[in-house]
Enzyme design. Structure first.
Site, PDB file in Angstrom:
ATOM      1  N   LYS A   1      34.106  28.113  35.557  1.00 35.59           N
ATOM      2  CA  LYS A   1      34.320  26.722  35.135  1.00 35.59           C
ATOM      3  C   LYS A   1      35.799  26.449  34.898  1.00 35.59           C
ATOM      4  O   LYS A   1      36.351  25.443  35.357  1.00 35.59           O
ATOM      5  CB  LYS A   1      33.512  26.437  33.869  1.00 35.59           C
ATOM      6  CG  LYS A   1      33.587  24.998  33.403  1.00 35.59           C
ATOM      7  CD  LYS A   1      32.894  24.797  32.067  1.00 35.59           C
ATOM      8  CE  LYS A   1      31.428  25.147  32.108  1.00 35.59           C
ATOM      9  NZ  LYS A   1      30.740  24.858  30.835  1.00 35.59           N
TER      10      LYS A   1
ATOM     11  N   GLY B   1      26.457  28.865  30.575  1.00 29.43           N
ATOM     12  CA  GLY B   1      26.404  29.780  31.712  1.00 29.43           C
ATOM     13  C   GLY B   1      25.011  30.269  32.035  1.00 29.43           C
ATOM     14  O   GLY B   1      24.609  30.324  33.201  1.00 29.43           O
TER      15      GLY B   1
ATOM     16  N   GLU C   1      21.497  36.438  24.609  1.00 29.07           N
ATOM     17  CA  GLU C   1      22.740  35.710  24.375  1.00 29.07           C
ATOM     18  C   GLU C   1      22.454  34.405  23.647  1.00 29.07           C
ATOM     19  O   GLU C   1      23.294  33.894  22.910  1.00 29.07           O
ATOM     20  CB  GLU C   1      23.472  35.436  25.688  1.00 29.07           C
ATOM     21  CG  GLU C   1      24.914  34.978  25.489  1.00 29.07           C
ATOM     22  CD  GLU C   1      25.721  34.967  26.764  1.00 29.07           C
ATOM     23  OE1 GLU C   1      26.437  35.968  27.025  1.00 29.07           O
ATOM     24  OE2 GLU C   1      25.639  33.981  27.520  1.00 29.07           O
TER      25      GLU C   1
END
Length: 566
Positions: free
Chosen positions: A225, A286, A372
Site C-alpha cells: 500500500k 491486509g 492477527e
C-alpha cells in the site's frame, strides 16, 4: 489515500466499547454456572441418545454453506445463553456499524469496509461524503482491463513476447490471500500462465522463484500500500535488479512490473508506469484485502468473470451475516462456539481441516486472519482483558492430517475443537476417490465425538494389556461444513464466514479486531539490528543474549564479507 502518522490520528470516543466488564454481564455469569453445574459433564453420546433429531436440528445454512454444529458440547440452553451474551455485548449493533462505515477500528480511527469491496455494481455506500462502492468499481474495472490484456497475450513484455509467468510480491495478507485463492481455484485458472508467490526476504526465496523463469515473459506484481513495506520492497528491488540484468535495459521495468499501491510517486520512481498501478484504501486491512486490488494476481489466474463470482460469494455471506437472526447466523454461531470453548473449557487452539487438496493453504490463511485480528490482551477501553482471547488456529487438508496430527486430536490430553470442511461434488471425479475422501471426513468427526469404549476393544480380541492404548474417549467437539462444490462463489462465502466469525469473537472480547500493533516492535528492532549485521563497526546496545548472538553471526559472517570483497 495516505495513512496519517499515529500522532495525527483523531481517535473517536470509543463509542463501541463495552462499559460493563464482560465477566460481569448476566449472560456470562449464567454461562459460568451452566458450565460448572452441567456443561463440563456433557457427553455427546448421551446428548444424541436423548434427542434423535439433534443432528438435524442443530444445523444452520446460509450463502450455500451448510453447518452441522450438533457434535459440540452444547444444548439448546447453551446456545440460548451464548446468543444472549452476544446481544448483551451489542453484536447486532456492531454488525450494523461496520456495514454502515462507522469508524469501529478505534485505535486507528478508521472505518472497516472490506465488505464494500464485494458489493455489486450499482450499489452505493456514502462514507464521509464519498461513494465507496463507486470507487471500488472503478478500480475493479481497471483491474479487469489489465487482466484481460495479460491473459489474452495482448500485453507484451519488453522484447515483444507475451507474459507466461506472474510473480506476486507481497507479505502477510498481500501474499497469503492471493496464494490461498490461487491454490483453491487452480481448477479455474488459465494454465498457460503460471503463478508464483514471493514473500520471504530470505534471498533463497527470490533465487528459487526466478531461477527457471524467462525474464522476457515474466510479470512482477508488487503489493505494498505504501510502497515502503521492508520485506516487499527489498524483494521488489532484488527482482528489478534480476530483470534488468537479464534483459539489459532499465526501460524493461515498465513492461514487467505492476504495482498495487497508493504511493504513486515512489512506485513511479521504481519504474512502474502509473497506468499499471492499482490502489486501495486505508479501511482495507491486509488480512481482509484479497478482494481488493491485492487480488490482481488472482484475477489474472482465474479471469475477471470468475473473480466477480468470488466477490459475489463474499457478498452473499456478508448479507447473511448482516440480516440473519443470530440463532441461525453461521458466523455468529461459529464465533460464539469459539468463545464457549476458549473461555469456559480452556481450549487453547482450534483445528481447521478442509477435505480438499485445493484448500491446503486455507489453514495458513486463517492463522493470520484469526490471530492477527484477535491475538490481543488490551480491550478497546485500554484495559487488560481478564479472560483469554484468540485461540491458536492451525490445521492441514484432512487426509494428510489424519496421518500426522490426528493422533493428538483423538487421544491427546488437550481439547481441540475442530472445523471439518467438505464438498458434495468433486471438481475432478476419479473413480470413487471423492466418496472415499468424504467418508474419511464423516468418519473422523464421528470418531472424535463418540470414540471407542474398552468393551468394544475387548470384543475385537485385543490383549488386555493393549486395551487402554486402543480406547478412544471421544467427546471431542467439532463442526462440519458442507458445500455443494468448490467454486469461486463458495470459496468467497467460506472465507467471509471466517472473517465474520472472527469479528463476532472480537465484539465479545471487546477488542479491536482490525488493528495489528503487535507486529510493529519486531520490525522496528529489526531495522536497527540489520544495520549492525551489515556494518560490523556499529556498537551493540541489546541485552546480553542478543549481543552474543550478533557477535556470533558477525564471526561467521566475516567469511561472507571476505568472499564478497574477493
Amino acid at each position: 489515500m495516505t495513512t496519517l502518522p499515529a500522532s495525527d490520528i483523531q481517535l473517536p470516543l470509543f463509542i463501541y466499547a463495552q462499559r460493563e466488564p464482560l465477566t460481569e454481564k448476566s449472560a456470562w455469569v449464567a454461562l459460568e454456572e451452566h458450565h460448572r453445574d452441567r456443561a463440563r459433564h456433557f457427553q455427546l453420546e448421551r446428548l444424541f441418545a436423548a434427542n434423535d433429531k439433534r443432528g438435524e436440528t442443530m444445523t444452520a445454512e446460509g450463502a450455500g454453506v451448510y453447518l452441522d454444529y450438533s457434535k459440540n458440547l452444547v444444548t439448546s440452553e447453551t446456545m440460548a445463553l451464548l446468543m444472549q451474551l452476544a446481544r448483551q455485548c451489542g453484536l447486532q449493533d456492531r454488525i450494523d456499524a461496520m456495514f454502515r462505515g462507522d469508524k469501529i477500528n478505534n485505535t486507528e480511527g478508521r472505518s472497516v469496509l472490506h465488505t464494500a469491496l464485494r458489493r455489486p455494481a450499482g450499489d452505493s455506500l456514502m462514507v464521509d461524503g464519498e461513494d465507496i462502492v463507486a470507487q471500488v468499481q472503478d478500480v475493479l474495472g481497471r483491474m479487469e482491463q489489465f487482466a484481460h490484456r495479460v491473459r489474452s497475450g495482448e500485453w507484451l513484455g519488453h522484447t515483444g513476447r507475451p507474459i507466461r509467468h506472474v510473480v506476486n510480491i507481497g507479505i502477510g495478507g498481500s501474499d497469503l490471500g492471493p496464494m490461498m485463492a490461487h491454490e483453491a481455484l487452480r481448477f479455474y485458472s488459465k494454465r498457460d500462465i503460471t503463478m508464483h508467490f514471493l514473500s520471504d526476504v530470505d534471498g533463497a526465496a527470490l533465487q528459487e522463484t526466478v531461477r527457471a523463469l524467462p525474464a522476457e515473459q515474466t510479470l512482477f506484481i508488487v503489493c505494498s500500500k505504501t510502497f515502503t513495506t521492508l520485506e516487499t520492497i527489498t524483494n521488489a528491488h532484488a527482482a528489478r535488479q534480476w530483470l534488468v540484468s537479464q534483459l539489459g535495459d532499465e526501460r524493461a521495468v515498465s513492461r514487467h512490473f505492476a504495482g498495487v499501491t497508493t504511493n504513486i510517486e515512489e512506485a513511479t520512481r521504481f519504474g512502474i508506469d502509473p497506468d499499471n498501478m492499482f490502489g486501495f484504501w486505508d479501511w482495507v486491512g491486509g488480512r481482509y484485502s484479497m478482494t481488493s486490488a491485492i487480488g490482481l494476481s488472482t484475477m489474472i489466474a482465474i479471469g475477471p468473470d470468475n473473480f466477480r463470482e468470488l466477490l459475489a460469494g463474499f457478498h452473499a455471506m456478508d448479507e447473511h451475516f448482516r440480516t440473519a437472526p443470530l440463532e441461525r447466523n453461521l458466523p455468529a454461531i461459529l464465533g460464539m462456539l469459539t468463545v464457549w470453548y476458549t473461555n469456559f473449557f480452556g481450549a487453547a487452539s482450534q483445528a481447521v481441516l478442509p477435505y480438499s487438496q485445493y484448500l491446503k493453504r486455507l489453514p495458513a490463511y486463517l492463522q493470520q486472519l484469526t490471530m492477527e485480528s484477535n491475538g490481543k490482551h488490551i480491550t478497546v477501553n485500554g484495559e487488560t482483558a481478564a479472560y483469554q482471547t484468540s485461540p491458536v488456529y492451525w490445521g492441514d487438508n484432512g487426509i494428510n492430517g489424519q496421518h500426522s496430527f490426528y493422533q493428538m486430536l483423538h487421544q491427546g490430553t488437550q481439547l481441540v475443537p475442530c472445523d471439518f470442511i467438505g464438498f458434495c461434488q468433486p471438481l475432478e471425479q476419479v473413480g470413487d476417490q471423492h466418496e472415499l475422501l468424504m467418508a474419511n471426513m464423516f468418519a473422523q468427526s464421528e470418531a472424535l465425538a463418540f470414540g471407542k469404549k474398552a468393551a468394544q476393544v475387548r470384543e475385537e480380541g485385543t490383549p488386555e494389556e493393549l486395551v487402554p492404548h486402543r480406547v478412544f474417549d471421544g467427546n471431542r467437539p467439532s463442526n462440519s461444513m458442507l458445500v455443494e462444490k468448490l467454486t469461486p462463489h463458495s470459496l468467497g462465502a467460506l472465507v467471509a464466514l471466517y472473517e465474520h466469525s472472527v469479528f463476532t469473537q472480537g465484539v465479545i472480547w471487546n477488542i479491536d479486531s482490525f488493528d495489528q500493533w503487535g507486529v510493529e516492535l519486531g520490525k522496528q528492532l529489526a531495522k536497527r539490528t540489520a544495520r549492525q549485521l551489515i556494518d560490523h563497526s556499529q556498537p551493540l546496545h541489546h541485552d546480553s543474549s542478543t549481543n552474543a548472538l550478533i557477535r556470533r553471526f558477525r564471526g561467521g559472517g566475516e567469511q561472507t564479507l571476505q568472499a564478497r570483497a574477493a
